[in-house]
Design a protein around this motif. Sequence first.
Motif, short mmCIF file in Angstrom:
data_model
loop_
_atom_site.label_atom_id
_atom_site.label_comp_id
_atom_site.label_asym_id
_atom_site.label_seq_id
_atom_site.Cartn_x
_atom_site.Cartn_y
_atom_site.Cartn_z
N UNK A 17 0.86 -1.19 0.00
CA UNK A 17 0.00 0.00 0.00
C UNK A 17 0.89 1.23 0.00
N UNK A 18 0.46 2.28 -0.71
CA UNK A 18 1.29 3.47 -0.91
C UNK A 18 0.53 4.72 -0.47
N UNK A 19 1.20 5.54 0.32
CA UNK A 19 0.73 6.90 0.59
C UNK A 19 1.56 7.82 -0.29
N UNK A 20 0.93 8.43 -1.27
CA UNK A 20 1.64 9.20 -2.28
C UNK A 20 1.61 10.69 -1.95
N UNK A 21 2.78 11.33 -2.07
CA UNK A 21 2.87 12.77 -1.88
C UNK A 21 2.67 13.22 -0.46
N UNK A 22 2.82 12.32 0.49
CA UNK A 22 2.57 12.63 1.90
C UNK A 22 3.89 12.82 2.64
N UNK A 23 4.04 13.87 3.45
CA UNK A 23 5.25 14.02 4.24
C UNK A 23 5.54 12.77 5.04
N UNK A 24 6.80 12.38 5.10
CA UNK A 24 7.17 11.08 5.69
C UNK A 24 6.71 10.93 7.13
N UNK A 25 6.99 11.92 7.97
CA UNK A 25 6.67 11.78 9.39
C UNK A 25 5.18 11.55 9.59
N UNK A 26 4.36 12.38 8.98
CA UNK A 26 2.92 12.21 9.11
C UNK A 26 2.45 10.94 8.42
#
Length: 328
Positions: A215-224
């Motif tokens: 699963x991918x979270x795209x364009x999201x700041x890494x920490x958050x």
Amino acid sequence: MTDSIQDLLPPGVKSIVSKLPPEVTARLEEIRIREGRPLELVYGGQHAFPDAAGRFAAAPADAYHPGHEECVRLLDLLTKHSLYSYEEELKRGYITIAGGHRIGLAGRVLLEGGKVKLLKDVASFNIRVARQVKGCGSSVLPLLMDRPEKTVHHTLVLSPPQQGKTTLIRDLARLISEGTRELPGGRKVGVVDERSEIAACVRGVPTFDLGPRTDVLDGCPKAEGMMMMIRSMSPEVLIVDEIGTLQDAEAVWEAMNAGIRIIATAHGRDLTEAAGRPALRRLLQEGIFTRLVQLGRDGERFETRVRELAGQRLRQARAPDGREARPC
């Protein structure tokens, strides 16, 4: 050369690229466009300055010099005719396009309150060509295994820029997700893809093969993004690119203490350089990472070394012949 890059290139540059020998095009890593200065190509660990006929010039002065209008056109296409809507990307100094290709930008900076507000009058573009190299992680993954726990060790992938970090972790995500002899059935993988380079998502769907259980979270700041992924997708292995801030390090710490294995990359030639960065110092001092992967390059020859962070060398794993890994 992919259509997403071809469609961006100014006519003069596009014509030159179309005339390049296939052996150059196949190994193309960067197209560097600088207003009023020689066009530069980086391929197979080499660089050259082509002229209008696509031949490599003997001296930079003899090469093709992109003009102001070409640079304006390129920026207009990159921002889809709306600089305002790409204000955040311009502030960071890069734009990622379809296919995971990252275009670095340089020019005049506007400040507000002592911080970068906007990059204006862009006069330098670095088009970095992304490619998926399936199999480049096959010799590395067995050395990262935590066999008693039937998973992978917490791993830091370390190298200077353009040595193949993103290409390697992309393939590791695929292998861990698909499963191997060491990981039968695979594992649930979460990828936090802040720069849209690892998965090259289009409308949230990866265009690179990251495996069936990723699963991918795209364009999201890494920490958050790491915290979101933990709460929403329950990954067994979390993969992130370029740990750089104290917030990133804190999120890595939280993920590890949630029972999730981490594979992360960072810039640096060695552990001494890495430990000089506050974000990594704490993680390294507290022994969080138990495997270190160091990537190196000499022209077209890539070398991968995997070590226990205590310093004991496991063995050296060489990339497969023909690998054209690069940080996408």
